[in-house]
Design an enzyme around this catalytic site. Structure first.
Site, short mmCIF file in Angstrom:
data_model
loop_
_atom_site.label_atom_id
_atom_site.label_comp_id
_atom_site.label_asym_id
_atom_site.label_seq_id
_atom_site.Cartn_x
_atom_site.Cartn_y
_atom_site.Cartn_z
N CYS A 1 0.83 -1.21 0.00
CA CYS A 1 0.00 0.00 0.00
C CYS A 1 0.87 1.27 0.00
O CYS A 1 1.84 1.36 0.74
CB CYS A 1 -0.92 0.00 1.22
SG CYS A 1 -2.05 1.40 1.22
N CYS B 1 -19.45 -6.98 3.47
CA CYS B 1 -18.81 -5.74 3.91
C CYS B 1 -17.49 -5.64 3.15
O CYS B 1 -16.87 -6.66 2.84
CB CYS B 1 -18.54 -5.82 5.42
SG CYS B 1 -17.60 -4.43 6.05
N CYS C 1 0.26 0.45 10.34
CA CYS C 1 -0.17 -0.60 9.41
C CYS C 1 0.96 -1.45 8.81
O CYS C 1 1.86 -0.93 8.16
CB CYS C 1 -0.99 0.02 8.29
SG CYS C 1 -1.72 -1.26 7.23
N CYS D 1 -19.67 1.35 8.47
CA CYS D 1 -18.92 0.74 9.56
C CYS D 1 -17.74 1.68 9.77
O CYS D 1 -16.92 1.85 8.86
CB CYS D 1 -18.47 -0.65 9.13
SG CYS D 1 -17.28 -1.41 10.26
N ARG E 1 -17.92 -3.17 17.78
CA ARG E 1 -17.11 -4.36 17.53
C ARG E 1 -15.79 -4.32 18.29
O ARG E 1 -15.01 -3.38 18.17
CB ARG E 1 -16.83 -4.55 16.04
CG ARG E 1 -16.01 -5.82 15.77
CD ARG E 1 -15.89 -6.13 14.29
NE ARG E 1 -17.20 -6.24 13.68
CZ ARG E 1 -17.53 -5.65 12.54
NH1 ARG E 1 -16.66 -4.95 11.88
NH2 ARG E 1 -18.74 -5.80 12.05
N CYS F 1 -16.36 -9.88 5.48
CA CYS F 1 -15.76 -8.58 5.20
C CYS F 1 -14.50 -8.75 4.36
O CYS F 1 -13.59 -9.50 4.72
CB CYS F 1 -15.44 -7.90 6.52
SG CYS F 1 -14.74 -6.26 6.30
N1 SAM Z 1 -6.75 0.28 3.08
C1 SAM Z 1 -8.05 0.52 3.55
C2 SAM Z 1 -8.13 1.67 4.54
O1 SAM Z 1 -7.12 2.04 5.10
O2 SAM Z 1 -9.23 2.18 4.69
C3 SAM Z 1 -8.71 -0.69 4.19
C4 SAM Z 1 -7.89 -1.63 5.05
S1 SAM Z 1 -7.23 -0.97 6.57
C5 SAM Z 1 -6.17 -2.26 7.05
C6 SAM Z 1 -8.62 -1.01 7.69
C7 SAM Z 1 -8.39 -0.57 9.11
O3 SAM Z 1 -7.65 -1.56 9.79
C8 SAM Z 1 -7.63 0.70 9.37
O4 SAM Z 1 -8.39 1.86 9.17
C9 SAM Z 1 -7.24 0.53 10.83
O5 SAM Z 1 -8.23 1.09 11.68
C10 SAM Z 1 -7.18 -0.99 11.01
N2 SAM Z 1 -5.81 -1.44 11.28
C11 SAM Z 1 -4.80 -1.56 10.39
N3 SAM Z 1 -3.68 -1.97 10.98
C12 SAM Z 1 -3.97 -2.11 12.30
C13 SAM Z 1 -3.20 -2.49 13.44
N4 SAM Z 1 -1.91 -2.79 13.36
N5 SAM Z 1 -3.83 -2.54 14.64
C14 SAM Z 1 -5.13 -2.22 14.74
N6 SAM Z 1 -5.90 -1.84 13.69
C15 SAM Z 1 -5.33 -1.78 12.49
C1 DTB Z 2 -11.28 -2.61 11.26
O1 DTB Z 2 -11.60 -1.58 11.86
N1 DTB Z 2 -10.45 -3.53 11.71
C2 DTB Z 2 -10.26 -4.59 10.76
C3 DTB Z 2 -11.28 -4.24 9.68
N2 DTB Z 2 -11.75 -2.96 10.07
C4 DTB Z 2 -10.93 -4.30 8.26
C5 DTB Z 2 -8.83 -4.69 10.30
C6 DTB Z 2 -7.87 -4.94 11.40
C7 DTB Z 2 -6.53 -5.10 10.78
C8 DTB Z 2 -5.48 -5.45 11.81
C9 DTB Z 2 -4.12 -5.55 11.21
C10 DTB Z 2 -3.95 -6.64 10.20
O2 DTB Z 2 -4.41 -7.80 10.42
O3 DTB Z 2 -3.30 -6.40 9.18
FE1 SF4 Z 3 -2.89 1.22 3.32
FE2 SF4 Z 3 -2.84 0.10 5.72
FE3 SF4 Z 3 -3.31 2.71 5.51
FE4 SF4 Z 3 -5.18 0.94 4.65
S1 SF4 Z 3 -4.46 1.23 6.76
S2 SF4 Z 3 -4.46 2.78 3.60
S3 SF4 Z 3 -3.85 -0.73 3.92
S4 SF4 Z 3 -1.40 1.65 4.94
#
Ligand code: SAM
Ligand code: DTB
Ligand code: SF4
Length: 350
Positions: free
Chosen positions: A62, A137, A69, A197, A269, A106
């Protein structure tokens, strides 16, 4: 009666001030929990927990810089980038999820924003998953209005897009898109007629005031999100937030409780971070009003409690998976919780 003392939680369009949200956080712990549990009971059966399954349909690589992330290409986290899965491969996973008792499926993609051709492919997946009788979702990053319309037409029920943190802390976590961009995507999703959501992450080094700011911003959206995922940061080596001081578990429970009081009818959730939580901490979260989880051994790239552990937890706590509401899907496809747990499971340890 002051706003913070309303017994029934806050309704849409009746968002309390940020100071009032902070005052809820500051209540004595047992008082806050009692109020949240009371609000929960007014709107839900507190023994029911909605169960969703998550699948990463496009992993890693990404371009964004979200500091938490593991999927951001710029951090060396060991996540192997994988291109968009085929519809057939996604369907196989969705069938497995349904057989395991999930009611919602999802699909997550590590995109900043999908291209129109990506949306067309995800739309095909959505229609196919929906035809299995699962709620659908997706979380694909920022959407235009037209993309949201296309996903709605394909049968997408929910779109996940998080505010992630308080507006004033946001700039310390993400630099590649603005807080306002997130509000705009949520507006497109609402305008398309999909359910929203929207939640965030705690444990990123934010203050209690900033946790209050996150929940104030979510509850102040034009309509309360249908689902509110509260993620506890999963620390991943290689990401800038790895090594952040962990949030006090009671503070995490407070965040769940305040979310429940502010958004009484939303599904709250207990999202990422459960793998490292004790059963006792999760029980407190359910008492505080959490009524949804991700089920299955993996979130997107990180771990989740294994199925046996969750099944045992449900038995120990006397919890049951929530069925899809009759209006949410075709009558022939209602998921029965018995798939997940034996029908007459007693609410006590074996
Ligand atoms: N790329 C898209 C976005 O950012 O909207 C969708 C996927 S992203 C992984 C969805 C959500 O996962 C993020 O907004 C964040 O709240 C959660 N997330 C990602 N990495 C995480 C982590 N290490 N711990 C907890 N939540 C995480
Ligand atoms: C959200 O709020 N939490 C989920 C879902 N929406 C997509 C994602 C959590 C991702 C946690 C880090 C990972 O597994 O990469
Ligand atoms: Fe990309 Fe992770 Fe940010 Fe979603 S949360 S935009 S996958 S870097």
């Amino acid at each position: 009666m002051p706003a913070t003392l309303q017994p029934s939680g806050f309704q849409n369009g009746n968002t309390p001030s940020r100071d009032s949200v902070r005052a809820l956080f500051d209540l004595p712990f047992t008082e806050l929990l009692f109020r949240a549990a009371s609000v929960h009971r007014e709107h839900f059966d507190p023994t029911e927990v909605q169960v969703s399954t998550l699948l990463s349909v496009k992993t890693g690589g990404c371009p964004e810089d979200c500091a938490y992330c593991p999927q951001a290409a710029r951090y060396a986290t060991g996540v192997k980038a994988q291109k968009l899965m085929t519809t057939e491969a996604v369907l196989e996973k969705a069938r497995e999820a349904k057989a395991a008792g999930a009611s919602r499926f999802c699909m997550g993609a590590a995109w900043r924003s999908p291209k129109d051709r990506d949306v067309a492919k995800v739309a095909e997946m959505v229609s196919a998953v929906k035809a299995l009788g699962l709620e659908t979702c997706a979380t694909l990053g920022m959407l235009t209005g037209k993309q949201a319309d296309a996903l709605k037409c394909a049968g997408l029920d929910y779109y996940n897009h998080n505010l992630d943190t308080a507006p004033e802390f946001y700039g310390e976590i993400i630099h590649t898109r603005e807080f306002q961009d997130r509000l705009d995507t949520l507006e497109h999703v609402r305008a398309a007629g999909m359910k929203t959501c929207c939640g965030g992450i705690v444990g990123m080094g934010e203050s209690r005031d900033q946790r209050a700011g996150l929940l104030h911003a979510i509850a102040g959206l034009p309509t309360h999100p249908d689902s509110v995922p509260i993620n506890r940061l999963v620390q991943v080596p290689g990401t800038p937030l790895n090594g952040t001081a962990e949030i006090d578990p009671f503070e995490f429970v407070r965040t769940i409780a305040v979310a429940r009081i502010l958004m009484p009818r939303s599904m709250v959730r207990l999202s990422a971070g459960r793998e490292s939580m004790s059963d006792e901490l999760q029980a407190l979260c359910f008492l505080a009003g959490a009524n949804s989880i991700f089920y299955g051994e993996k979130l997107l790239t990180t771990g989740n409690p294994d199925v046996e552990r969750d099944q045992a937890l449900f038995v120990r706590l006397g919890l049951r998976p929530m069925e899809i509401a009759a209006t949410e899907t075709t009558p022939t496809t209602t998921i029965h919780a018995d798939v997940l747990l034996p029908a007459a499971t007693p609410a006590r340890a074996a």
